[in-house]
Design a protein around this motif. Structure first.
Motif, PDB file in Angstrom:
ATOM      1  N   LEU A  69      -2.767   9.822  -6.773  1.00 12.71           N
ATOM      2  CA  LEU A  69      -3.160   8.417  -6.700  1.00 12.71           C
ATOM      3  C   LEU A  69      -3.466   8.133  -5.231  1.00 12.71           C
ATOM      4  CD1 LEU A  69      -3.494   6.027  -8.657  1.00 12.71           C
ATOM      5  CD2 LEU A  69      -1.257   5.232  -7.885  1.00 12.71           C
ATOM      6  N   LEU A  70      -4.718   7.787  -4.971  1.00 10.78           N
ATOM      7  CA  LEU A  70      -5.214   7.695  -3.599  1.00 10.78           C
ATOM      8  C   LEU A  70      -5.585   6.273  -3.219  1.00 10.78           C
ATOM      9  CD1 LEU A  70      -7.489  10.816  -4.016  1.00 10.78           C
ATOM     10  CD2 LEU A  70      -5.280  10.751  -2.844  1.00 10.78           C
ATOM     11  N   LYS A  71      -5.254   5.915  -1.984  1.00 10.93           N
ATOM     12  CA  LYS A  71      -5.594   4.603  -1.429  1.00 10.93           C
ATOM     13  C   LYS A  71      -5.971   4.836   0.026  1.00 10.93           C
ATOM     14  CE  LYS A  71      -2.270   1.844  -0.209  1.00 10.93           C
ATOM     15  NZ  LYS A  71      -1.131   0.924  -0.154  1.00 10.93           N
ATOM     16  N   GLY A  72      -7.264   4.719   0.307  1.00  8.06           N
ATOM     17  CA  GLY A  72      -7.703   5.041   1.658  1.00  8.06           C
ATOM     18  C   GLY A  72      -7.417   6.510   1.921  1.00  8.06           C
ATOM     19  N   PHE A 108       1.929   8.070   1.628  1.00  6.48           N
ATOM     20  CA  PHE A 108       1.909   8.957   2.791  1.00  6.48           C
ATOM     21  C   PHE A 108       0.465   9.281   3.139  1.00  6.48           C
ATOM     22  CE2 PHE A 108       6.144   9.661   1.215  1.00  6.48           C
ATOM     23  CZ  PHE A 108       6.907   9.863   2.356  1.00  6.48           C
ATOM     24  N   SER A 109       0.213   9.396   4.434  1.00  2.00           N
ATOM     25  CA  SER A 109      -1.097   9.837   4.887  1.00  2.00           C
ATOM     26  C   SER A 109      -1.321  11.274   4.430  1.00  2.00           C
ATOM     27  CB  SER A 109      -1.179   9.766   6.415  1.00  2.00           C
ATOM     28  OG  SER A 109      -2.337  10.440   6.862  1.00  2.00           O
ATOM     29  N   LEU A 110      -2.529  11.559   3.981  1.00  9.43           N
ATOM     30  CA  LEU A 110      -2.872  12.932   3.628  1.00  9.43           C
ATOM     31  C   LEU A 110      -2.790  13.844   4.847  1.00  9.43           C
ATOM     32  CD1 LEU A 110      -5.834  12.197   1.217  1.00  9.43           C
ATOM     33  CD2 LEU A 110      -3.698  13.350   0.591  1.00  9.43           C
ATOM     34  N   LEU A 117      -5.127  15.645 -11.291  1.00  6.34           N
ATOM     35  CA  LEU A 117      -6.128  14.602 -11.487  1.00  6.34           C
ATOM     36  C   LEU A 117      -6.038  13.606 -10.352  1.00  6.34           C
ATOM     37  CD1 LEU A 117      -4.796  15.444 -14.456  1.00  6.34           C
ATOM     38  CD2 LEU A 117      -6.632  13.952 -15.215  1.00  6.34           C
ATOM     39  N   ALA A 118      -7.178  13.048  -9.976  1.00 16.48           N
ATOM     40  CA  ALA A 118      -7.217  12.065  -8.896  1.00 16.48           C
ATOM     41  C   ALA A 118      -7.754  10.741  -9.423  1.00 16.48           C
ATOM     42  CB  ALA A 118      -8.096  12.568  -7.751  1.00 16.48           C
ATOM     43  N   ALA A 119      -7.212   9.664  -8.870  1.00 17.47           N
ATOM     44  CA  ALA A 119      -7.691   8.315  -9.173  1.00 17.47           C
ATOM     45  C   ALA A 119      -7.499   7.452  -7.943  1.00 17.47           C
ATOM     46  CB  ALA A 119      -6.939   7.715 -10.357  1.00 17.47           C
ATOM     47  N   SER A 120      -8.451   6.563  -7.700  1.00 15.82           N
ATOM     48  CA  SER A 120      -8.310   5.610  -6.598  1.00 15.82           C
ATOM     49  C   SER A 120      -8.486   4.180  -7.094  1.00 15.82           C
ATOM     50  CB  SER A 120      -9.312   5.934  -5.485  1.00 15.82           C
ATOM     51  OG  SER A 120     -10.618   5.939  -5.996  1.00 15.82           O
TER      52      SER A 120
END
Length: 139
Positions: free
Chosen positions: A10-13, A107-109, A84-87
């Motif tokens: 789960l990605l945010k920025g 957390f920052s990637l 799986l990825a979702a933003s």
């Protein structure tokens, strides 16, 4: 028997949502991503939608999920993991399983915690490099 699981990036920025395992008997105190086993008769994406709802209380549309990796993994048993990825999602993120998770955090990637489960760290690195398949835990 080969087990299959789904894992959510789960990605945010430039950040990813991680959860800290607690009281599960497996990798407790270490970070992972929302995840769970496939149940019979469901697709990989349907399983991820269900797990996201059960673990962190959000709804992800089928069209907002992308399968970004597969890992053939050997630990205590043999597994095939789908990543799986979702933003994009609906709802507020909340810990719906406090008996198995004691923290949700972004957390920052670029700065993942040291105590991230090793195969999850490898899967995130693969995702960032565009590597779609990997094996882990085999000699």
């Amino acid at each position: 028997m080969l087990k299959s699981a789904v894992h959510l990036f789960l990605l945010k920025g430039g950040e990813i949502l991680l959860l800290r395992r607690y009281n599960t008997g497996y990798e407790d105190g270490n970070y992972s991503v929302p995840a769970g086993h496939l149940e019979g008769g469901e697709t990989v994406k349907a399983a991820m939608i269900r797990e996201a709802r059960e673990e962190i209380g959000i709804e992800i549309a089928l069209s907002d999920l992308e399968i970004v990796g597969v890992m053939h993994r050997l630990s205590n048993d043999e597994r095939v993991d789908f990543f799986l990825a979702a933003s994009s999602w609906q709802g507020e993120i909340e810990n719906r399983e406090p008996q198995r998770c004691d923290q949700l955090a972004w957390f920052s990637l670029e700065a993942l915690p040291e105590n991230l489960i090793p195969y999850v760290r490898q899967a995130i690195a693969n995702y960032r490099r565009g590597r779609w398949f990997d094996s882990f835990g085999f000699s």
